[in-house]
Write an enzyme that holds these catalytic residues in place. Sequence first.
Site, PDB file in Angstrom:
ATOM      1  N   ARG A  29       0.812  -1.240   0.236  1.00  0.00           N
ATOM      2  CA  ARG A  29       0.128  -0.087   0.118  1.00  0.00           C
ATOM      3  C   ARG A  29       0.840   1.403  -0.017  1.00  0.00           C
ATOM      4  NH1 ARG A  29      -2.804  -0.200   5.475  1.00  0.00           N
ATOM      5  NH2 ARG A  29      -0.771  -0.994   5.842  1.00  0.00           N
ATOM      6  N   GLU A  34       7.592   7.802  11.153  1.00  0.00           N
ATOM      7  CA  GLU A  34       7.746   9.223  11.921  1.00  0.00           C
ATOM      8  C   GLU A  34       8.783  10.260  11.304  1.00  0.00           C
ATOM      9  OE1 GLU A  34       8.060   8.552  16.222  1.00  0.00           O
ATOM     10  OE2 GLU A  34       6.199   7.746  16.355  1.00  0.00           O
ATOM     11  N   GLN A  52      10.524  27.141  13.720  1.00  0.00           N
ATOM     12  CA  GLN A  52      10.232  27.395  12.220  1.00  0.00           C
ATOM     13  C   GLN A  52      10.604  26.071  11.409  1.00  0.00           C
ATOM     14  OE1 GLN A  52      11.889  31.216  10.806  1.00  0.00           O
ATOM     15  NE2 GLN A  52      12.219  30.441   8.946  1.00  0.00           N
ATOM     16  N   ASP A  53       9.528  25.924  10.209  1.00  0.00           N
ATOM     17  CA  ASP A  53       9.916  24.945   9.490  1.00  0.00           C
ATOM     18  C   ASP A  53       9.756  25.608   8.034  1.00  0.00           C
ATOM     19  OD1 ASP A  53       9.424  22.731  10.995  1.00  0.00           O
ATOM     20  OD2 ASP A  53       7.436  22.226  10.290  1.00  0.00           O
ATOM     21  N   ARG A  64      22.222  25.469  -3.426  1.00  0.00           N
ATOM     22  CA  ARG A  64      21.816  26.478  -2.081  1.00  0.00           C
ATOM     23  C   ARG A  64      22.757  26.387  -1.075  1.00  0.00           C
ATOM     24  NH1 ARG A  64      16.475  28.387  -3.249  1.00  0.00           N
ATOM     25  NH2 ARG A  64      15.441  27.175  -4.650  1.00  0.00           N
ATOM     26  N   HIS A  67      25.090  28.451   3.930  1.00  0.00           N
ATOM     27  CA  HIS A  67      24.417  29.581   4.695  1.00  0.00           C
ATOM     28  C   HIS A  67      24.590  28.994   6.160  1.00  0.00           C
ATOM     29  CE1 HIS A  67      21.516  29.783   1.270  1.00  0.00           C
ATOM     30  NE2 HIS A  67      22.533  30.535   0.726  1.00  0.00           N
ATOM     31  N   LYS A  77      19.554  23.173  12.179  1.00  0.00           N
ATOM     32  CA  LYS A  77      18.719  22.853  11.123  1.00  0.00           C
ATOM     33  C   LYS A  77      18.634  21.074  11.164  1.00  0.00           C
ATOM     34  CE  LYS A  77      19.782  26.643   8.150  1.00  0.00           C
ATOM     35  NZ  LYS A  77      20.520  26.993   6.646  1.00  0.00           N
ATOM     36  N   HIS A 124      25.490  25.399   5.966  1.00  0.00           N
ATOM     37  CA  HIS A 124      24.628  24.407   5.448  1.00  0.00           C
ATOM     38  C   HIS A 124      24.380  24.733   3.977  1.00  0.00           C
ATOM     39  CE1 HIS A 124      20.815  22.557   3.977  1.00  0.00           C
ATOM     40  NE2 HIS A 124      21.439  21.568   4.451  1.00  0.00           N
ATOM     41  N   TYR A 137      12.873  21.637   6.003  1.00  0.00           N
ATOM     42  CA  TYR A 137      13.750  21.687   7.321  1.00  0.00           C
ATOM     43  C   TYR A 137      13.272  22.612   8.393  1.00  0.00           C
ATOM     44  CZ  TYR A 137      15.781  25.910   4.987  1.00  0.00           C
ATOM     45  OH  TYR A 137      15.833  27.001   4.493  1.00  0.00           O
ATOM     46  N   GLU A 148      22.178  36.557   8.764  1.00  0.00           N
ATOM     47  CA  GLU A 148      22.377  35.735   7.729  1.00  0.00           C
ATOM     48  C   GLU A 148      23.724  36.012   7.188  1.00  0.00           C
ATOM     49  OE1 GLU A 148      19.880  33.548   4.378  1.00  0.00           O
ATOM     50  OE2 GLU A 148      19.972  35.769   4.261  1.00  0.00           O
ATOM     51  N   LYS A 177      23.072  36.369  -4.452  1.00  0.00           N
ATOM     52  CA  LYS A 177      23.847  36.318  -3.068  1.00  0.00           C
ATOM     53  C   LYS A 177      24.921  35.242  -2.766  1.00  0.00           C
ATOM     54  CE  LYS A 177      21.761  34.279   0.419  1.00  0.00           C
ATOM     55  NZ  LYS A 177      20.687  34.014   1.378  1.00  0.00           N
ATOM     56  N   ASP A 178      24.590  33.851  -3.125  1.00  0.00           N
ATOM     57  CA  ASP A 178      25.304  32.736  -3.107  1.00  0.00           C
ATOM     58  C   ASP A 178      26.558  32.826  -3.983  1.00  0.00           C
ATOM     59  OD1 ASP A 178      24.045  31.769  -1.037  1.00  0.00           O
ATOM     60  OD2 ASP A 178      22.928  30.319  -2.338  1.00  0.00           O
TER      61      ASP A 178
END
Length: 193
Positions: A29, A34, A52-53, A64, A67, A77, A124, A137, A148, A177-178
């Site tokens: 199925r 979790e 925060q998510d 990306r 950071h 994170k 990260h 995350y 930042e 920025k990166d």
Amino acid sequence: MQAESLTTAAGVSVQGPLLLTPRVFGDERGFFFESWNQQAFNAAAGDTCFVQDNHSRSSRGVLRGLHYQLPPHPQGKLVRCALGEIFDVVVDLRRSSPTFGQWVGTVLNATTHQQLWVPVGFAHGFLTLSEQAEVLYKTTDFWSRACERAIRWDDPQLAIAWPLEALAGAEPQLSEKDGEAPLLAELAEGGLF
């Protein structure tokens, strides 16, 4: 949940980041696992509170990072890839650490359901390996524009072995920025971590 430390390319264990593998229950199925359990996480990584998510979607070749956030709003994170596949990297920015300036990386994907814990004190970033990837995350502090920072993804001092062969000759796609992020040595001179 199984938790394991990661090692650098030279085989050195970096204390802090953890690769978390959930117990997945599957049959014809589908599957169930979790994706978050406060008790299990605290047993593996220590007491942590997430506030925060975040959810991002990226195309193949999007890179990306790298950071991190400065105090008073540093972020830990907990990262997972819910769709597709990414190469996820963390860099140790803890000046007192024997692995300062070293990196560890792992593939996260929607098949293994593994998660990477990136504690405070680490930068990260990730490279999208699949056509599309969705990354979710949790963070231990809120995003702060003032706090930042970013480190250049191809810093020769870090020598991260990004799997660029997966891009079939294309260059990684970066945000402005990166693409303009400074090198680790420049950040160290300026006291920016």
